[in-house]
Write a protein that holds these residues in place. Sequence first.
Motif: not given
Length: 618
Positions: A232-251
């Motif tokens: 692996x020579x490179x990793x593009x992370x598309x960081x558009x989510x955040x974890x919520x306290x209830x375990x779900x994800x929001x943008x």
Amino acid sequence: MNGTEIRKKYLEYFNSREHAIIPSAPIIPENDPTTLFTSSGMQPLLPYLLGSPHPKGARLVNSQKCFRAEDIEEIGDNRHTTCFEMLGNWSLGDYFKKEQLNWIFDFFTKEVGLSPEKLYVTVFAGEEKYGIPKDNEAVLIWKELFKKVGIDAKDIFIGSEEDGGKTGMQGGRIFYYNSKKNWWSRSGVPENMPAGEPGGPDSEVFYDFGTPHDKSFGENCHPNCDCGRFMEIGNSVFMEYVKEADGSFSTLPQKNVDFGGGLERIAAASLGGADIFGTDLFKPIIESIEKLSQKKYQGGLVKDDSAFRIIADHMKGAVFMMSGGILPANTEQGYVLRRLIRRAVRYADLLGLKENELQKTVDSISLIYKDVYPEIQEKIEYIREGVKNEEVKFRKTLEVGMRQFEKIKSEGISGHEAFLLFTTYGFPIELTLELAKEKELSVDLDGFKAEMEKHKILSKSQSDQKFKGGLADHGEMAVKYHTATHLLQKALIEILGNHVAQKGSNITGERLRFDFSHNQKMTDEEKKKVEDLVNQKIKEALPVSYEDIPLVEAEKRGAIRLFEEKYGDVVRVYKVGDFSLEFCGGPHVKNTSELGNFKITKEEAVSSGVRRIKAILT
Ligand code: SER
């Protein structure tokens, strides 16, 4: 292109696309209670990925020194290291997938000159449980990019690594994997993320070295196979989510890009040999070991070379750490450093280096980094001395351990005994095995591994705890301790004098710990004065705010800074009323009245000329 040229090219490439070049943060993070080391380029940027504006704008690029302690035992193959440099570029809510994948493909193929035929990419397969879709957008972009260079890129569903082993390449170019491989957050897969942590799907680029597949790693080869053919020579992370306290994800309010590429691996790809230790970023160390041991390094996928690689990796990690001011110790970073040096000594013995010769490899490391990390050369005597002293200490412990070993009367060494030799006397298992062989004793290796596993799980749950403690449960407390640390430093300067400078800072949800230069033990009266001054500033309910200003301006205003750290030309300074002004990235409370009552619980020496204060807020 060699590693040094690639680093330069990369910074120039993104700089000419309006990315501000930011300096590498120290390898030992300041004011980050959640971790011992900087292990990726994004780590120091966390507040900005979460939305706080960065003083240098929305496009950033750098090369970050990183250290990953969890990999110590794994070193020895052609591509893994504990310490490495990560090339990173970031979009803080600015550009997204299309620009990122276009640029990175262009950089790899046109600037570094890697053949597109040798590149394979992976994308996120989606996670139904969290309602996060398969990354079709990235797939379309990749198809287009490969088409432009005459490659018809077929996409293949792999799912998990295990599935990959069953299905293999199938003539594919773009591979979908699940969250274990193609999701990135500091804590790993979505399940492990604490509330408040950002993350997202990623897309990795792999280089195919074309070496034959080794079936001991699975029936079929695929980009994420561990046989060594792909790196692996490179990793593009598309960081558009955040974890919520209830375990779900929001943008997240902003869509970020976080790219990280291992410089040593890109250099290996450019060189064409499946071995990062053959690049200019390691070769001088390998050559120095060759000279000292009178043995020859072979390179590539050769397993017998692991002793060379372990020494080279561990010594580089040790040098990076010591140039950041760490010395071997029994806790935290100092303990990791101690393990690195001791393992290196052990492998140096195996290769036939003479006693105390290991420190001679330090010069080769300083040479590699003379232009980028001149602090190594500046501290070279101190570093050599540190390695030498630790080797001497280790040999003494070994002697005691040997006597203990002689006492083992039974036929064989149990897993527990081998474990005790390891933990109490610092006997690496290779040493126990070797000595047992000489004495015709058996060793219960499985038993030893089981004990180690137990130990690992224990320390892992401790470190998970530490991580959670930092960001989630105790996040708020840690922020308070951070502001209290600023008050404390300023109070120390006022009460003890201008010679007081920060030598280290560590914060948990339960306390702050602050190391500073001062030659004598503090008197009770001095301690009381410092406490009173901090508490007075808390009572005054001072507002806390920041400003992004030119470095020269900050210096002119006399802002407190870290002398070891290199700053960019625009810096963030935090102001606590008119009392304190300090270089800092935050976060802090809004007003000192939030802090409560400040109390020093301990004042002690850490090393000559350095004192340590522990304090709590009640
Ligand atoms: N944070 C990502 C990684 O460490 C990309 O920079 O791989």
